[in-house]
Design a protein around this motif. Structure first.
Motif, PDB file in Angstrom:
ATOM      1  N   TRP A 331       1.304  -0.827  -0.218  1.00  0.00           N
ATOM      2  CA  TRP A 331       0.211  -0.176  -0.158  1.00  0.00           C
ATOM      3  C   TRP A 331       1.021   0.838  -0.321  1.00  0.00           C
ATOM      4  N   LEU A 332       1.188   1.434   1.200  1.00  0.00           N
ATOM      5  CA  LEU A 332       2.988   2.399   1.110  1.00  0.00           C
ATOM      6  C   LEU A 332       3.626   2.637  -0.337  1.00  0.00           C
ATOM      7  N   GLU A 333       3.905   1.574  -1.418  1.00  0.00           N
ATOM      8  CA  GLU A 333       4.693   1.740  -1.848  1.00  0.00           C
ATOM      9  C   GLU A 333       3.985   1.792  -3.611  1.00  0.00           C
ATOM     10  N   ALA A 334       2.267   2.092  -3.795  1.00  0.00           N
ATOM     11  CA  ALA A 334       1.340   2.218  -4.412  1.00  0.00           C
ATOM     12  C   ALA A 334       1.179   3.749  -4.160  1.00  0.00           C
ATOM     13  N   CYS A 335       2.206   4.497  -3.139  1.00  0.00           N
ATOM     14  CA  CYS A 335       1.674   6.091  -2.974  1.00  0.00           C
ATOM     15  C   CYS A 335       2.601   6.575  -3.902  1.00  0.00           C
ATOM     16  N   GLN A 336       3.762   5.918  -3.957  1.00  0.00           N
ATOM     17  CA  GLN A 336       4.621   6.915  -4.687  1.00  0.00           C
ATOM     18  C   GLN A 336       4.473   7.173  -5.847  1.00  0.00           C
ATOM     19  N   PRO A 347      -3.637   8.703  -0.871  1.00  0.00           N
ATOM     20  CA  PRO A 347      -3.169   8.679  -2.662  1.00  0.00           C
ATOM     21  C   PRO A 347      -4.112   9.493  -3.178  1.00  0.00           C
ATOM     22  N   GLY A 348      -3.367  10.326  -3.927  1.00  0.00           N
ATOM     23  CA  GLY A 348      -3.706  11.407  -5.264  1.00  0.00           C
ATOM     24  C   GLY A 348      -3.122  12.598  -4.595  1.00  0.00           C
ATOM     25  N   ARG A 349      -2.409  13.036  -3.992  1.00  0.00           N
ATOM     26  CA  ARG A 349      -2.079  13.801  -3.259  1.00  0.00           C
ATOM     27  C   ARG A 349      -0.389  14.265  -3.596  1.00  0.00           C
ATOM     28  N   GLY A 350       0.065  15.566  -2.977  1.00  0.00           N
ATOM     29  CA  GLY A 350       1.727  15.428  -3.515  1.00  0.00           C
ATOM     30  C   GLY A 350       2.365  14.783  -2.519  1.00  0.00           C
ATOM     31  N   ALA A 351       3.832  14.715  -3.122  1.00  0.00           N
ATOM     32  CA  ALA A 351       4.203  13.714  -2.217  1.00  0.00           C
ATOM     33  C   ALA A 351       4.921  15.356  -0.760  1.00  0.00           C
ATOM     34  N   GLU A 352       4.926  13.785  -0.357  1.00  0.00           N
ATOM     35  CA  GLU A 352       5.208  14.707   1.556  1.00  0.00           C
ATOM     36  C   GLU A 352       7.104  14.151   1.997  1.00  0.00           C
ATOM     37  N   ILE A 353       7.352  14.781   2.525  1.00  0.00           N
ATOM     38  CA  ILE A 353       9.219  14.146   2.780  1.00  0.00           C
ATOM     39  C   ILE A 353       9.013  13.485   4.459  1.00  0.00           C
TER      40      ILE A 353
END
Length: 557
Positions: A331-336, A347-353
């Motif tokens: 699931w986490l990997e699908a958030c890349q 999911p669907g948002r912007g990348a966050e550090i």
């Protein structure tokens, strides 16, 4: 972005401010806000984010920032609610005004460098929502003018130099709120925006982005419309092609309809001739399914909504042989993200550090060389001109994000520009420690972040910092040494271990923060357990059962 459906994981399903703003704004555009469920509860949800300083925060207990302040104030106004003590909010916004060599603009919070995200939010909050004005229009226009890059686009700040359609939209929207002369070479700006439209009709964030998406398309279309222009080619067909049975999706191959895609699609269609009635009906129905029972909205159906921090917390809390662990990591990997490299909060948002750090610490991408390299490349682009890092691309630097970046590089055997890092950390120094941003008061966690970023303070310096904030009854306090909290205690132990400093006597604190459901953030806050608190508590307990256990250097605030 991996195209398989998100595996089932532990669901949180709680309201989110970004989602709530996006849903309310979308329904307002459609003239369908009367169809929104739980309007009074949503207003209460928004007001609960107001701090004593007049600004608003992403969640209770967090410091005010310009983004949260605009989202809360704009959403309350859309709901027909009076903004509580708007003069105080206006005063808080004025406190984020920041000088720059290129002029002056707004920072996301007092002490940070100005950026175009914050400048857009604060300019609109001041003028449109508080009836105030910016402190110096001429200097702000000079700063906005300096955003234009050699190729015609607008960047995050005059110092950044890399154009992005989001930066273009925010800069142009700030100018529109000022209602004054245009400060840019408009033909060059329009031409740059049009060049970001790809075959098929959608827009990308910039020349380095590979995949067109609805967020980029809305921002590009919106910026062009405010400039009195339009896309060079048709993109309505591409937008409508993102609509399925459950609503809009962000890009081709992405499996889940979400609130941000609906917001972006409706925003773009409004500027391209209007939203067809059947499309409006589909969006209203989809958003109704994203409303949370206690007010506000999440990004998809609450019974299916999860976020990267809590899923990572679940993975970090799991035993190595837990059968659910591989599913959480997938699931986490699908958030890349396809265009940024980092991982999304939702999911669907912007990348966050911070989410990227938590996911890596939880074991995402253990043997995936290309995905790990994509994160390294994203991290290199994320470093700000002042040497620090912000939560996402273009946001002002802070020590929470900077420490997260250093830890990501450590986990990936990557590198960051340490000389520039040190320069930013020095700017955060105070007479008695470090603040999270330049000029902020010193705190324990900011000092710990600075120590881990620099890697060079002697153990004695770190030990003295820990001693100043050690609470006699157990645990550590972020400020002073009287009120311990779980996050500060966790970071204190993790940093002490990193520097080889012995720690003991944490058992009493762990006992006082244990709850039947997991853990509370403080002995004074024995409420329902937060999954993140439960994770940190379990990791600490494990560390004191097995001293060889290495605590991941996780950051939150």
């Amino acid at each position: 972005m991996r195209t398989e459906a998100f595996p089932s994981v532990a669901i949180t399903g709680t309201a989110d401010l970004w989602c709530t703003y996006a849903a309310i704004r979308t329904l307002t555009w459609l003239g369908r806000l009367d169809d929104a469920p739980g309007r009074a509860d949503s207003a209460d949800y928004l007001r609960a984010r107001r701090n004593a300083d007049g600004g608003y925060a992403w969640s209770r207990g967090m410091p005010s920032d310009a983004w949260a302040t605009f989202y809360c104030a704009a959403s309350l106004a859309a709901l027909g609610e009076t903004l509580p003590d708007s003069d105080r909010t206006a005063a808080w916004v004025r406190g984020t005004w920041s000088d720059s060599s290129a002029g002056a603009a707004y920072a996301m919070m007092p002490g940070q460098a100005p950026d175009v995200w914050a400048t857009h939010f604060s300019t609109r909050t001041a003028i449109e929502l508080c009836g105030d004005d910016v402190p110096d229009r001429d200097r702000l226009l000079a700063w906005l003018a300096a955003l234009q890059t050699a190729d015609g686009g607008l960047s995050w700040s005059p110092e950044h130099g890399d154009a992005d359609v989001r930066a273009c939209y925010y800069g142009v929207a700030a100018w529109r709120a000022l209602n004054t002369e245009l400060p840019w070479d408009v033909p060059a700006l329009v031409a740059w925006l049009r060049r970001q439209q790809v075959a098929g009709g959608g827009f990308r964030f910039g020349p380095d982005a590979q995949v067109p998406c609805l967020w980029a398309t809305y921002r590009a279309v919106g910026a062009l419309a405010m400039l009195g222009a339009a896309p060079a080619g048709d993109c309505v067909t591409w937008i409508l092609g993102r609509l399925g049975d459950g609503g809009f999706t962000r890009w081709d191959g992405y499996p889940v309809a979400d609130v941000w895609a609906a917001f972006s699609a409706v925003g773009a269609l409004r500027d391209l001739g209007g939203v067809p009635h059947d499309v409006a009906d589909a969006v209203v129905a989809a958003l109704a399914g994203m409303a949370c029972p206690g007010g506000g909205y999440t990004y998809r159906e609450p019974e299916l909504a999860a976020d990267a921090l809590r899923v990572a917390a679940g993975a970090l809390s799991s035993a190595p042989d837990d059968p659910g662990l591989p599913r959480m990591r997938r699931w986490l990997e699908a958030c890349q993200l396809p265009n940024e490299g980092g991982l999304m909060y939702m999911p669907g948002r912007g990348a966050e550090i911070r989410c990227t750090l938590w996911a890596l610490a939880a074991g995402a991408f253990p043997d995936d060389g290309p995905s790990r390299q994509a994160i390294r490349d994203w991290l290199a682009r994320l470093q700000n001109p002042d040497g620090g890092f912000g939560y996402w691309h273009g946001r002002g630097s802070d020590l929470v994000s900077t420490a997260s970046a250093v830890e990501i590089a450590r986990l990936l055997d990557g590198t960051v520009d340490t000389g520039r890092l040190a320069a930013f950390v020095r700017r955060c120094a105070t007479d008695d420690g470090h603040g999270n941003v330049p000029g902020a008061p010193a705190t324990l966690r900011a000092g710990l972040h600075a120590a881990r970023v620099l890697g060079g303070p002697t153990p004695r310096v770190v030990a003295e910092l820990l001693a100043r904030h050690r609470v006699r009854g157990g645990g550590w306090a972020n400020q002073g040494n009287r009120l311990p909290d779980l996050l500060s205690t966790y970071e204190a132990v993790a940093t002490a271990d990193r520097f080889g400093i012995p720690v003991e006597g944490v058992d009493a604190f762990l006992a006082r923060t244990a709850t039947p459901a997991g853990a509370s953030w403080s002995p004074l806050d024995p409420g329902d357990s937060d999954p993140l608190a439960g994770c940190l508590h379990r990791l600490l307990r494990k560390r004191f059962v097995d001293p060889s256990c290495e605590l991941p250097a996780l950051t939150l605030s």
